[in-house]
Write a protein that holds these residues in place. Structure first.
Motif, mmCIF file in Angstrom:
data_model
loop_
_atom_site.group_PDB
_atom_site.id
_atom_site.type_symbol
_atom_site.label_atom_id
_atom_site.label_comp_id
_atom_site.label_asym_id
_atom_site.label_seq_id
_atom_site.Cartn_x
_atom_site.Cartn_y
_atom_site.Cartn_z
ATOM 1 N N MET A 1 0.816 -1.191 0.000
ATOM 2 C CA MET A 1 0.000 0.000 0.000
ATOM 3 C C MET A 1 0.859 1.254 0.000
ATOM 4 O O MET A 1 0.356 2.326 0.262
ATOM 5 C CB MET A 1 -0.922 -0.005 1.213
ATOM 6 C CG MET A 1 -1.963 -1.118 1.207
ATOM 7 S SD MET A 1 -2.888 -1.271 -0.302
ATOM 8 C CE MET A 1 -4.219 -0.178 -0.069
ATOM 9 N N ASP A 2 2.111 1.103 -0.303
ATOM 10 C CA ASP A 2 2.976 2.277 -0.306
ATOM 11 C C ASP A 2 3.340 2.671 -1.735
ATOM 12 O O ASP A 2 4.443 3.084 -2.022
ATOM 13 C CB ASP A 2 4.231 2.026 0.523
ATOM 14 C CG ASP A 2 5.017 0.826 0.042
ATOM 15 O OD1 ASP A 2 4.514 0.092 -0.810
ATOM 16 O OD2 ASP A 2 6.142 0.629 0.528
ATOM 17 N N GLY A 6 -1.878 2.821 -3.012
ATOM 18 C CA GLY A 6 -2.120 3.291 -1.652
ATOM 19 C C GLY A 6 -2.693 4.690 -1.631
ATOM 20 O O GLY A 6 -3.609 4.984 -0.853
ATOM 21 N N MET A 10 -6.319 5.644 -0.196
ATOM 22 C CA MET A 10 -6.476 6.631 0.870
ATOM 23 C C MET A 10 -7.449 7.734 0.458
ATOM 24 O O MET A 10 -8.285 8.164 1.254
ATOM 25 C CB MET A 10 -5.143 7.254 1.261
ATOM 26 C CG MET A 10 -5.292 8.172 2.459
ATOM 27 S SD MET A 10 -3.849 9.140 2.825
ATOM 28 C CE MET A 10 -3.775 10.208 1.418
ATOM 29 N N PHE A 18 -7.808 4.718 6.163
ATOM 30 C CA PHE A 18 -6.583 4.154 5.588
ATOM 31 C C PHE A 18 -5.614 3.760 6.697
ATOM 32 O O PHE A 18 -5.027 2.682 6.657
ATOM 33 C CB PHE A 18 -5.938 5.172 4.644
ATOM 34 C CG PHE A 18 -4.758 4.642 3.888
ATOM 35 C CD1 PHE A 18 -4.928 3.753 2.846
ATOM 36 C CD2 PHE A 18 -3.468 5.034 4.225
ATOM 37 C CE1 PHE A 18 -3.839 3.258 2.137
ATOM 38 C CE2 PHE A 18 -2.372 4.547 3.524
ATOM 39 C CZ PHE A 18 -2.568 3.660 2.481
ATOM 40 N N ARG A 19 -5.470 4.616 7.702
ATOM 41 C CA ARG A 19 -4.603 4.307 8.844
ATOM 42 C C ARG A 19 -5.120 3.071 9.582
ATOM 43 O O ARG A 19 -4.366 2.196 9.967
ATOM 44 C CB ARG A 19 -4.511 5.513 9.776
ATOM 45 C CG ARG A 19 -3.792 5.281 11.084
ATOM 46 C CD ARG A 19 -2.427 4.688 10.972
ATOM 47 N NE ARG A 19 -1.479 5.520 10.291
ATOM 48 C CZ ARG A 19 -0.293 5.094 9.884
ATOM 49 N NH1 ARG A 19 0.079 3.854 10.105
ATOM 50 N NH2 ARG A 19 0.526 5.883 9.260
ATOM 51 N N LEU A 22 -4.155 0.034 7.592
ATOM 52 C CA LEU A 22 -2.742 -0.286 7.770
ATOM 53 C C LEU A 22 -2.475 -0.883 9.147
ATOM 54 O O LEU A 22 -1.667 -1.816 9.279
ATOM 55 C CB LEU A 22 -1.888 0.967 7.572
ATOM 56 C CG LEU A 22 -1.834 1.534 6.155
ATOM 57 C CD1 LEU A 22 -0.951 2.776 6.126
ATOM 58 C CD2 LEU A 22 -1.352 0.510 5.154
ATOM 59 N N ASP A 23 -3.169 -0.386 10.174
ATOM 60 C CA ASP A 23 -3.022 -0.960 11.516
ATOM 61 C C ASP A 23 -3.498 -2.411 11.535
ATOM 62 O O ASP A 23 -2.891 -3.266 12.185
ATOM 63 C CB ASP A 23 -3.793 -0.135 12.543
ATOM 64 C CG ASP A 23 -3.152 1.222 12.802
ATOM 65 O OD1 ASP A 23 -1.945 1.388 12.470
ATOM 66 O OD2 ASP A 23 -3.856 2.107 13.324
ATOM 67 N N PHE A 25 -3.436 -4.470 8.950
ATOM 68 C CA PHE A 25 -2.382 -5.229 8.271
ATOM 69 C C PHE A 25 -1.255 -5.553 9.246
ATOM 70 O O PHE A 25 -0.758 -6.687 9.289
ATOM 71 C CB PHE A 25 -1.801 -4.438 7.094
ATOM 72 C CG PHE A 25 -2.707 -4.273 5.908
ATOM 73 C CD1 PHE A 25 -3.862 -5.026 5.757
ATOM 74 C CD2 PHE A 25 -2.409 -3.347 4.936
ATOM 75 C CE1 PHE A 25 -4.679 -4.877 4.652
ATOM 76 C CE2 PHE A 25 -3.214 -3.180 3.823
ATOM 77 C CZ PHE A 25 -4.359 -3.944 3.683
ATOM 78 N N HIS A 26 -0.868 -4.549 10.024
ATOM 79 C CA HIS A 26 0.226 -4.738 10.978
ATOM 80 C C HIS A 26 -0.149 -5.768 12.042
ATOM 81 O O HIS A 26 0.672 -6.626 12.396
ATOM 82 C CB HIS A 26 0.604 -3.408 11.625
ATOM 83 C CG HIS A 26 1.694 -3.527 12.635
ATOM 84 N ND1 HIS A 26 3.004 -3.785 12.279
ATOM 85 C CD2 HIS A 26 1.671 -3.450 13.984
ATOM 86 C CE1 HIS A 26 3.734 -3.858 13.382
ATOM 87 N NE2 HIS A 26 2.947 -3.667 14.426
#
Length: 69
Positions: A1-2, A6, A10, A18-19, A22-23, A25-26
């Motif tokens: 997503m970078d 991405g 976003m 979006f954040r 990503l959280d 995913f982490h």
């Protein structure tokens, strides 16, 4: 997503969502890295991919497509 995908994602869902994505995913990456094998959520799809790839020339998603015809 970078990458460019991405940015477009976003813009479509907003910075806060979006954040949050990503959280998530982490969190899944950490779960995969630290969870015991028996309770690892990514274990079954990963093992099925290995099984299907090694046991035939078809890809796993082709089984689903064939069964829904």
């Amino acid at each position: 997503m970078d990458s460019a995908i991405g940015l477009s994602t976003m813009l479509a869902i907003g910075p806060a969502n979006f954040r949050a994505m990503l959280d998530g995913f982490h969190q899944m990456d950490e779960h995969f890295r630290t969870a015991p094998f028996e309770s690892n959520l990514a274990r079954d799809p990963g093992l099925l991919t290995v099984w299907y790839t090694n046991s035939s020339l078809r890809k796993p998603w082709q089984y689903y497509r064939m069964s829904s015809i």
